[in-house]
Scaffold this motif. Structure first.
Motif, PDB file in Angstrom:
ATOM      1  N   VAL A 369       0.831  -1.207   0.000  1.00  0.00           N
ATOM      2  CA  VAL A 369       0.000   0.000   0.000  1.00  0.00           C
ATOM      3  C   VAL A 369       0.866   1.257   0.000  1.00  0.00           C
ATOM      4  O   VAL A 369       0.626   2.196  -0.779  1.00  0.00           O
ATOM      5  CB  VAL A 369      -0.948  -0.013   1.219  1.00  0.00           C
ATOM      6  CG1 VAL A 369      -1.641   1.342   1.383  1.00  0.00           C
ATOM      7  CG2 VAL A 369      -1.986  -1.120   1.072  1.00  0.00           C
ATOM      8  N   LEU A 370       1.882   1.291   0.844  1.00  0.00           N
ATOM      9  CA  LEU A 370       2.729   2.478   0.911  1.00  0.00           C
ATOM     10  C   LEU A 370       3.520   2.678  -0.372  1.00  0.00           C
ATOM     11  O   LEU A 370       3.680   3.816  -0.850  1.00  0.00           O
ATOM     12  CB  LEU A 370       3.674   2.374   2.110  1.00  0.00           C
ATOM     13  CG  LEU A 370       2.993   2.363   3.489  1.00  0.00           C
ATOM     14  CD1 LEU A 370       4.029   2.226   4.590  1.00  0.00           C
ATOM     15  CD2 LEU A 370       2.142   3.611   3.682  1.00  0.00           C
ATOM     16  N   ARG A 371       4.003   1.583  -0.964  1.00  0.00           N
ATOM     17  CA  ARG A 371       4.728   1.687  -2.233  1.00  0.00           C
ATOM     18  C   ARG A 371       3.820   2.220  -3.333  1.00  0.00           C
ATOM     19  O   ARG A 371       4.212   3.085  -4.136  1.00  0.00           O
ATOM     20  CB  ARG A 371       5.274   0.309  -2.619  1.00  0.00           C
ATOM     21  CG  ARG A 371       6.107   0.299  -3.904  1.00  0.00           C
ATOM     22  CD  ARG A 371       6.242  -1.111  -4.451  1.00  0.00           C
ATOM     23  NE  ARG A 371       4.941  -1.756  -4.586  1.00  0.00           N
ATOM     24  CZ  ARG A 371       4.090  -1.487  -5.562  1.00  0.00           C
ATOM     25  NH1 ARG A 371       4.389  -0.570  -6.480  1.00  0.00           N
ATOM     26  NH2 ARG A 371       2.923  -2.103  -5.625  1.00  0.00           N
ATOM     27  N   ALA A 372       2.559   1.719  -3.382  1.00  0.00           N
ATOM     28  CA  ALA A 372       1.617   2.166  -4.405  1.00  0.00           C
ATOM     29  C   ALA A 372       1.255   3.638  -4.219  1.00  0.00           C
ATOM     30  O   ALA A 372       1.086   4.389  -5.200  1.00  0.00           O
ATOM     31  CB  ALA A 372       0.371   1.298  -4.371  1.00  0.00           C
ATOM     32  N   LEU A 373       1.125   4.071  -2.960  1.00  0.00           N
ATOM     33  CA  LEU A 373       0.846   5.498  -2.730  1.00  0.00           C
ATOM     34  C   LEU A 373       1.991   6.378  -3.207  1.00  0.00           C
ATOM     35  O   LEU A 373       1.784   7.434  -3.826  1.00  0.00           O
ATOM     36  CB  LEU A 373       0.608   5.725  -1.227  1.00  0.00           C
ATOM     37  CG  LEU A 373      -0.771   5.350  -0.680  1.00  0.00           C
ATOM     38  CD1 LEU A 373      -0.790   5.492   0.832  1.00  0.00           C
ATOM     39  CD2 LEU A 373      -1.859   6.219  -1.304  1.00  0.00           C
ATOM     40  N   ASP A 374       3.221   5.941  -2.923  1.00  0.00           N
ATOM     41  CA  ASP A 374       4.377   6.713  -3.397  1.00  0.00           C
ATOM     42  C   ASP A 374       4.403   6.757  -4.920  1.00  0.00           C
ATOM     43  O   ASP A 374       4.690   7.818  -5.529  1.00  0.00           O
ATOM     44  CB  ASP A 374       5.662   6.086  -2.873  1.00  0.00           C
ATOM     45  CG  ASP A 374       5.820   6.249  -1.362  1.00  0.00           C
ATOM     46  OD1 ASP A 374       5.158   7.146  -0.798  1.00  0.00           O
ATOM     47  OD2 ASP A 374       6.593   5.471  -0.761  1.00  0.00           O
ATOM     48  N   ALA A 375       4.076   5.639  -5.556  1.00  0.00           N
ATOM     49  CA  ALA A 375       4.078   5.585  -7.027  1.00  0.00           C
ATOM     50  C   ALA A 375       2.976   6.438  -7.638  1.00  0.00           C
ATOM     51  O   ALA A 375       3.096   6.882  -8.790  1.00  0.00           O
ATOM     52  CB  ALA A 375       3.926   4.134  -7.487  1.00  0.00           C
TER      53      ALA A 375
END
Length: 379
Positions: A369-375
């Motif tokens: 989730v955090l990686r997708a938000l950053d992306a």
């Protein structure tokens, strides 16, 4: 008191609805595929025609009743072909022309369709938000109060006991949509409701592979009315779906406890992020509904809602997720998320996300989730 009444939820779930053992017979009998049954002479016995009763339904209904109202053998459950069939049965079987029904203004997006149908039958409908027990203000003269807590998709929570007491003082029946909480997270009948209603498609069965609904009552009269409605409209589950549902109930505690933990971990990870607003999960101490939820719920559910800056950001976020399916519904073993505004039936911002935690490893899910938000950040 029966010994099973003192069991914990996990033990109860694996034994719920399982018949007494018979040598050389399966522990859980297979689905009974039958449109009709042998019926010589006068009509007698529990099974006569497939639209009325089925042995597979009987075991499933018994299992759900044991979860919704443990220790109460008078609990009566009626299973349906879908959650909306169960909802419709309660609302349409009891309301009469001239009656007043109170619905949540922020409930499931199909409720406005039911409102139209009720009004077409001459039933008066009032609405109020879930939060703050606002439905109390429109309760006078009502015949039925419909509560959805936590609400879907906004995740507001109301005090069921307080609303039920107020409704009963006015001679009003109370139904609670228990879909999001499941009977392991909340038991509406113990809080004073007359009906506990849910879509078994979601957390109860938890695998996203069948449609099912149910209504559980403690009073035989409304239960009989709901059961008659099922017969009249034919909103019956198939025996295979009923059997799969019963099989799936055995793992409900294992599933929902991981889902609850995962949802809370995701919510905690999102707190304080500048790109996230409107974060809601009843398990967060900072959530507006936390105090009420803590009084009446044992688990806060597996759903988190939040808003991203705009539609484009939300869609980039969903595309970037690797462990989360872009799909509607919730309560499954695989995490799902969606931009809820795409359906057009909920009063939510374009970037509103409804996130349903599955049973993946918590660290993996939070990291995804955090990686997708950053992306998905600003372009």
């Amino acid at each position: 008191m029966n010994a099973r009444d003192t069991y914990g939820d996990g033990t109860r779930a694996v034994r719920a609805g399982v018949p007494e053992p018979v040598k050389n017979e399966p522990v859980l009998p297979g689905p009974a595929f039958a449109a009709h049954f042998h019926l010589p002479g006068e009509v007698a016995g529990p099974y006569t025609y497939g639209r009325d009763t089925n042995p597979t339904w009987t075991l499933l209904e018994r299992a759900i009743g044991e979860l919704e109202a443990p220790g109460h053998d008078d609990a009566d459950t009626v299973v349906f072909a879908s959650g909306m069939a169960a909802v419709s049965a309660v609302l349409l079987s009891g309301a009469r022309t001239g009656d007043t029904v109170v619905l949540p203004s922020d409930g499931y997006q199909a409720l406005p369709l039911l409102r139209e149908q009720l009004e077409a039958y001459g039933v008066h409908v009032r609405t109020a938000p879930t939060a703050g027990e606002a439905q109390l203000d429109v309760l006078d003269g009502a015949a039925l109060l419909w509560i959805e807590t936590p609400s879907n998709p906004g995740l507001d929570v109301c005090d069921v006991r307080r609303l039920a007491e107020a409704a009963h003082e006015r001679g009003c029946l109370v139904a609670v949509d228990n879909t999001l909480a499941t009977p392991l997270g909340q038991r509406p009948l113990e809080l004073g409701a007359d009906f506990s209603v849910a879509s078994g498609t979601k957390g109860l069965t938890g695998h996203g592979d069948l449609l099912l609904g149910y209504v559980t009552c403690r009073d035989p009269e409304p239960a009989a009315r709901v059961r008659r409605w099922r017969k009249v409209v034919g909103a019956i589950p198939g025996p295979m779906e009923a059997w799969l549902a019963h099989r799936s109930i055995a793992t409900i505690q294992l599933r929902v406890q991981r889902q609850w933990a995962n949802a809370l971990a995701v919510a905690e990870a999102l707190e304080g992020r500048a790109d996230v607003s409107g974060l809601r999960h009843p398990g967060l101490p900072s959530d507006p509904s936390h105090k009420v939820a803590a009084r009446q719920m044992w688990g806060y559910g597996g759903v988190v809602s939040f808003t991203l800056p705009d539609r484009a950001t939300a869609e980039r976020f969903l595309t970037a997720l690797r462990l989360v399916e872009d799909a509607t519904s919730f309560g499954g073993v695989r995490s799902t998320a969606e931009r809820r505004g795409r359906w057009g039936g909920d009063a939510v911002p374009e970037g509103f996300i409804r996130f349903s935690a599955g049973v993946e490893d918590t660290e993996d899910l939070v990291a995804d989730v955090l990686r997708a938000l950053d992306a998905a950040g600003p372009r």
